[in-house]
Design an enzyme around this catalytic site. Sequence first.
Site, mmCIF file in Angstrom:
data_model
loop_
_atom_site.group_PDB
_atom_site.id
_atom_site.type_symbol
_atom_site.label_atom_id
_atom_site.label_comp_id
_atom_site.label_asym_id
_atom_site.label_seq_id
_atom_site.Cartn_x
_atom_site.Cartn_y
_atom_site.Cartn_z
ATOM 1 N N ASP A 32 0.812 -1.229 0.000
ATOM 2 C CA ASP A 32 0.000 0.000 0.000
ATOM 3 C C ASP A 32 0.839 1.270 0.000
ATOM 4 O O ASP A 32 0.382 2.316 -0.447
ATOM 5 C CB ASP A 32 -0.959 0.023 1.199
ATOM 6 C CG ASP A 32 -2.266 -0.680 0.910
ATOM 7 O OD1 ASP A 32 -2.471 -1.124 -0.239
ATOM 8 O OD2 ASP A 32 -3.092 -0.773 1.826
ATOM 9 N N SER A 51 -9.243 -8.116 -6.130
ATOM 10 C CA SER A 51 -8.069 -8.163 -5.251
ATOM 11 C C SER A 51 -7.894 -6.847 -4.516
ATOM 12 O O SER A 51 -8.409 -5.802 -4.920
ATOM 13 C CB SER A 51 -6.809 -8.475 -6.058
ATOM 14 O OG SER A 51 -6.454 -7.368 -6.860
ATOM 15 N N HIS A 52 -7.134 -6.891 -3.460
ATOM 16 C CA HIS A 52 -6.877 -5.702 -2.651
ATOM 17 C C HIS A 52 -6.302 -4.579 -3.504
ATOM 18 O O HIS A 52 -6.741 -3.424 -3.418
ATOM 19 C CB HIS A 52 -5.913 -6.047 -1.507
ATOM 20 C CG HIS A 52 -5.492 -4.870 -0.700
ATOM 21 N ND1 HIS A 52 -6.309 -4.302 0.247
ATOM 22 C CD2 HIS A 52 -4.353 -4.127 -0.718
ATOM 23 C CE1 HIS A 52 -5.690 -3.265 0.786
ATOM 24 N NE2 HIS A 52 -4.497 -3.141 0.225
ATOM 25 N N MET A 53 -5.304 -4.883 -4.329
ATOM 26 C CA MET A 53 -4.652 -3.838 -5.121
ATOM 27 C C MET A 53 -5.580 -3.283 -6.196
ATOM 28 O O MET A 53 -5.510 -2.095 -6.518
ATOM 29 C CB MET A 53 -3.353 -4.358 -5.727
ATOM 30 C CG MET A 53 -2.300 -4.659 -4.673
ATOM 31 S SD MET A 53 -2.015 -3.328 -3.487
ATOM 32 C CE MET A 53 -0.718 -2.438 -4.288
ATOM 33 N N ARG A 56 -7.696 -0.787 -4.327
ATOM 34 C CA ARG A 56 -6.928 0.404 -3.966
ATOM 35 C C ARG A 56 -6.653 1.288 -5.191
ATOM 36 O O ARG A 56 -6.747 2.510 -5.111
ATOM 37 C CB ARG A 56 -5.608 0.015 -3.299
ATOM 38 C CG ARG A 56 -5.777 -0.740 -1.995
ATOM 39 C CD ARG A 56 -6.460 0.080 -0.940
ATOM 40 N NE ARG A 56 -5.473 0.964 -0.347
ATOM 41 C CZ ARG A 56 -5.750 1.993 0.437
ATOM 42 N NH1 ARG A 56 -6.993 2.290 0.705
ATOM 43 N NH2 ARG A 56 -4.807 2.731 0.927
#
Length: 95
Positions: A32, A51-53, A56
Amino acid sequence: SILSKTISIDLMSTKKISSAIVLIRKADPGFDWIFSHNISGLITEYGGANSHMAIRCAEFGVPAAIGCGEQRFNSLMKANRVHLDCAAGIVSPLY
């Protein structure tokens, strides 16, 4: 649509990544910190739309190709610059 230099990093990277398209094989929440460096884009070998990325990147408005696969990722790793156009579905290496 962006055309930018690429920089490959790992979790312990100290490279200057501002204004570059960042290449990460397996990005997880530990990456992050990249969003505090004004990156131009993000490309990962693994991952997907949920996905997390990916989430973000959407939050920060960062163009991304998440989970582009081994063959394409390896090709992009050899490139000096990449053309990343999310709307058109283009991820092209430029040598």
